[in-house]
Design a protein around this motif. Sequence first.
Motif, PDB file in Angstrom:
ATOM      1  N   ALA A 121       5.823  78.636   2.232  1.00 50.24           N
ATOM      2  CA  ALA A 121       5.102  77.657   1.421  1.00 50.24           C
ATOM      3  C   ALA A 121       3.850  77.199   2.152  1.00 50.24           C
ATOM      4  CB  ALA A 121       5.988  76.456   1.136  1.00 50.24           C
ATOM      5  N   MET A 122       2.803  76.942   1.381  1.00 54.59           N
ATOM      6  CA  MET A 122       1.601  76.328   1.912  1.00 54.59           C
ATOM      7  C   MET A 122       1.321  75.087   1.085  1.00 54.59           C
ATOM      8  SD  MET A 122      -2.316  77.711   2.268  1.00 54.59           S
ATOM      9  CE  MET A 122      -2.144  78.510   3.855  1.00 54.59           C
ATOM     10  N   VAL A 123       1.222  73.962   1.781  1.00 53.57           N
ATOM     11  CA  VAL A 123       0.858  72.711   1.125  1.00 53.57           C
ATOM     12  C   VAL A 123      -0.641  72.528   1.309  1.00 53.57           C
ATOM     13  CG1 VAL A 123       1.155  70.206   1.103  1.00 53.57           C
ATOM     14  CG2 VAL A 123       3.125  71.695   1.541  1.00 53.57           C
ATOM     15  N   ILE A 124      -1.338  72.401   0.213  1.00 57.77           N
ATOM     16  CA  ILE A 124      -2.783  72.191   0.233  1.00 57.77           C
ATOM     17  C   ILE A 124      -2.996  70.697   0.057  1.00 57.77           C
ATOM     18  CG2 ILE A 124      -4.966  72.738  -0.891  1.00 57.77           C
ATOM     19  CD1 ILE A 124      -3.628  75.413  -1.773  1.00 57.77           C
ATOM     20  N   ALA A 125      -3.432  70.054   1.141  1.00 58.57           N
ATOM     21  CA  ALA A 125      -3.526  68.593   1.146  1.00 58.57           C
ATOM     22  C   ALA A 125      -4.760  68.132   1.899  1.00 58.57           C
ATOM     23  CB  ALA A 125      -2.273  68.009   1.799  1.00 58.57           C
ATOM     24  N   GLU A 126      -5.145  66.889   1.654  1.00 57.50           N
ATOM     25  CA  GLU A 126      -6.308  66.323   2.316  1.00 57.50           C
ATOM     26  C   GLU A 126      -5.971  65.668   3.655  1.00 57.50           C
ATOM     27  OE1 GLU A 126      -5.175  63.223  -0.893  1.00 57.50           O
ATOM     28  OE2 GLU A 126      -5.148  65.381  -0.699  1.00 57.50           O
ATOM     29  N   SER A 127      -4.704  65.594   3.983  1.00 59.29           N
ATOM     30  CA  SER A 127      -4.327  64.966   5.248  1.00 59.29           C
ATOM     31  C   SER A 127      -3.433  65.896   6.062  1.00 59.29           C
ATOM     32  CB  SER A 127      -3.614  63.642   4.982  1.00 59.29           C
ATOM     33  OG  SER A 127      -2.473  63.860   4.184  1.00 59.29           O
ATOM     34  N   ASP A 128      -3.434  65.659   7.364  1.00 60.65           N
ATOM     35  CA  ASP A 128      -2.606  66.456   8.267  1.00 60.65           C
ATOM     36  C   ASP A 128      -1.146  66.037   8.147  1.00 60.65           C
ATOM     37  OD1 ASP A 128      -4.859  67.735   9.262  1.00 60.65           O
ATOM     38  OD2 ASP A 128      -5.095  66.319  10.915  1.00 60.65           O
ATOM     39  N   THR A 129      -0.291  66.940   8.539  1.00 61.06           N
ATOM     40  CA  THR A 129       1.135  66.659   8.603  1.00 61.06           C
ATOM     41  C   THR A 129       1.684  67.436   9.799  1.00 61.06           C
ATOM     42  OG1 THR A 129       3.197  66.601   7.359  1.00 61.06           O
ATOM     43  CG2 THR A 129       1.745  68.489   6.955  1.00 61.06           C
ATOM     44  N   TYR A 130       2.971  67.470   9.967  1.00 60.74           N
ATOM     45  CA  TYR A 130       3.578  68.170  11.091  1.00 60.74           C
ATOM     46  C   TYR A 130       4.930  68.731  10.672  1.00 60.74           C
ATOM     47  CZ  TYR A 130       5.600  63.499  11.503  1.00 60.74           C
ATOM     48  OH  TYR A 130       6.202  62.313  11.228  1.00 60.74           O
ATOM     49  N   PRO A 131       5.469  69.679  11.453  1.00 60.33           N
ATOM     50  CA  PRO A 131       6.746  70.305  11.081  1.00 60.33           C
ATOM     51  C   PRO A 131       7.857  69.266  10.922  1.00 60.33           C
ATOM     52  CG  PRO A 131       5.703  71.529  12.840  1.00 60.33           C
ATOM     53  CD  PRO A 131       4.903  70.261  12.660  1.00 60.33           C
ATOM     54  N   GLY A 132       8.688  69.489   9.937  1.00 61.63           N
ATOM     55  CA  GLY A 132       9.825  68.620   9.693  1.00 61.63           C
ATOM     56  C   GLY A 132       9.566  67.502   8.700  1.00 61.63           C
ATOM     57  N   VAL A 133       8.314  67.308   8.323  1.00 61.10           N
ATOM     58  CA  VAL A 133       7.986  66.255   7.360  1.00 61.10           C
ATOM     59  C   VAL A 133       8.391  66.705   5.966  1.00 61.10           C
ATOM     60  CG1 VAL A 133       6.073  65.025   6.239  1.00 61.10           C
ATOM     61  CG2 VAL A 133       6.084  65.331   8.706  1.00 61.10           C
TER      62      VAL A 133
END
Length: 121
Positions: free
Chosen positions: A21-33
């Motif tokens: 999966a690829m989440v296309i978002a305007e903010s950063d995230t990290y593994p496990g979120v």
Amino acid sequence: MCCGTYNSNKKKAEDGDPIDAMVIAESDTYPGVRLDCRVIGALLSTQKEGGKKTVRNDRYFFIPEDSVVFEHIDDIMDFSKKHNEQLEDFFINYNKAENRKFDAIKFVNASHAKKLLKEQL
């Protein structure tokens, strides 16, 4: 954008891994979120690693439900052709760096992607 897996703890993709999966978002995230997202489409594809057989290994695209920048995107086809070419190139080059051959078949719309996910879960 961030990449990850759609971990349903159920059926895995043909390559034995969780669904890509690829989440296309305007903010950063990290593994496990955990993010509440909507599926907007998929890139149907095959992948071959070393002497192993070629397997189907589709990539699914998601938008966070609370996205402001991408709230108007309901389908992968809402992005420009150039954007989608860049997504395809990303997966080709990423797999090449991992010594895998990646072949994109085609992009499919949100409803087709949802149907494929339901079949895999």
